[in-house]
Design an enzyme around this catalytic site. Structure first.
Site, PDB file in Angstrom:
ATOM      1  N   ASP A   1      -9.789  12.539   3.261  1.00 23.26           N
ATOM      2  CA  ASP A   1     -11.028  11.816   2.959  1.00 23.26           C
ATOM      3  C   ASP A   1     -11.889  12.599   1.979  1.00 23.26           C
ATOM      4  OD1 ASP A   1     -10.552   9.587   4.691  1.00 23.26           O
ATOM      5  OD2 ASP A   1     -10.894  10.952   6.365  1.00 23.26           O
TER       6      ASP A   1
ATOM      7  N   ASP B   1      -6.689  17.921   1.802  1.00 19.20           N
ATOM      8  CA  ASP B   1      -7.444  17.112   2.741  1.00 19.20           C
ATOM      9  C   ASP B   1      -7.257  15.654   2.318  1.00 19.20           C
ATOM     10  OD1 ASP B   1      -9.363  16.363   4.718  1.00 19.20           O
ATOM     11  OD2 ASP B   1     -10.922  16.368   3.180  1.00 19.20           O
TER      12      ASP B   1
END
Length: 253
Positions: free
Chosen positions: A6, A4
């Site tokens: 953020d 991922d």
């Protein structure tokens, strides 16, 4: 390995995205400012445009003299989001959002060992590529096998769609693929795609349920820097002061 963006590559939410959202609201002249507590709630909504659209109650629209037509609202949100992405990307370019501990080290080690690497994020692609480049430099960022971001799939996390697409793009075996996430939405998306998941939590996500994760740590850690605190371990990894590539490989056992 699929990352991922953020909260994983960099701690971007509180001092990055939230700040850029608030700058956008000020720029377009709406009476809105998200506090840290407000933004913790908004993080339950995947996608920046979706977070912005969530404020468009009839009362808010009327008070701020915004369009009421759904099509016009969608166009307005797209404009807001373009401005927000530009502000955020400039923050990254200015060095305001450094990589989280261990990210540069693990990506470097994994690429040198021949692992396939991808990013799977609901953030806008320019934002994701900016963070990735900041973390590992242009050459290693360009060497990623896939960068999937934004509206590349119709259903965002916690739906598994983006991880299923990543598997297709990589031609990867589920049993030999590991996801690095930071939130429950991401964890649910990864496990729904049949993937094992390591969580590197942050202040917004540390107290979220994590029963599906094979390993939960405060960060990947770095020698001579921030050390790793293991919050839960349901696999074969045995990290010490920091998580190694061998530990992550053991998460697949």
């Amino acid at each position: 390995m699929i990352f991922d963006c953020d909260g994983v590559l960099a701690d971007t939410e509180r001092d990055g995205h939230r700040v850029a959202f608030n700058a956008t609201f000020e720029h377009v002249g709406v009476d809105l400012h998200w506090s840290e507590a407000d933004y913790a709630t908004k993080l339950q909504i995947a996608g920046g445009k979706e977070r912005m659209a969530s404020v468009l109650t009839p009362e808010f629209v009327a008070e701020n003299h915004l369009p009421t037509d759904p099509g016009a609202q969608a166009e307005m949100i797209a404009d807001w989001h373009r401005y927000k992405t530009a502000r955020y990307t400039q923050m990254v370019a200015d060095g305001a959002l450094p990589p989280r501990p261990g990210i540069t080290r693990i990506i470097t080690a994994a690429q040198d060992a021949g692992w396939q690497l991808a990013v799977a994020s609901t953030s806008a692609e320019p934002s994701v590529r900016a963070i990735l480049t900041q973390a590992v430099g242009p050459r290693r960022a360009e060497a990623f096998d896939a960068v999937l971001a934004g509206d590349v799939v119709p259903a965002k996390k916690p739906a598994p769609d983006i991880y299923q697409l990543a598997l297709e793009r990589l031609g990867a075996d589920r049993s030999r693929t590991l996801v690095i996430e930071d939130s429950r939405n991401g964890l649910l998306a990864a496990t729904a795609a049949g993937l094992r998941c390591v969580l590197t939590v942050n202040g917004y996500t540390r107290d979220e349920p994590n029963d599906e994760a094979v390993l939960v740590v405060t960060s990947l850690g770095d020698p001579g820097g921030e050390t790793t605190l293991v919050l839960a371990n349901r696999g074969q990894a045995r990290p010490d002061a920091f998580v190694t590539l061998a530990d992550l490989r053991n998460c697949l056992e």
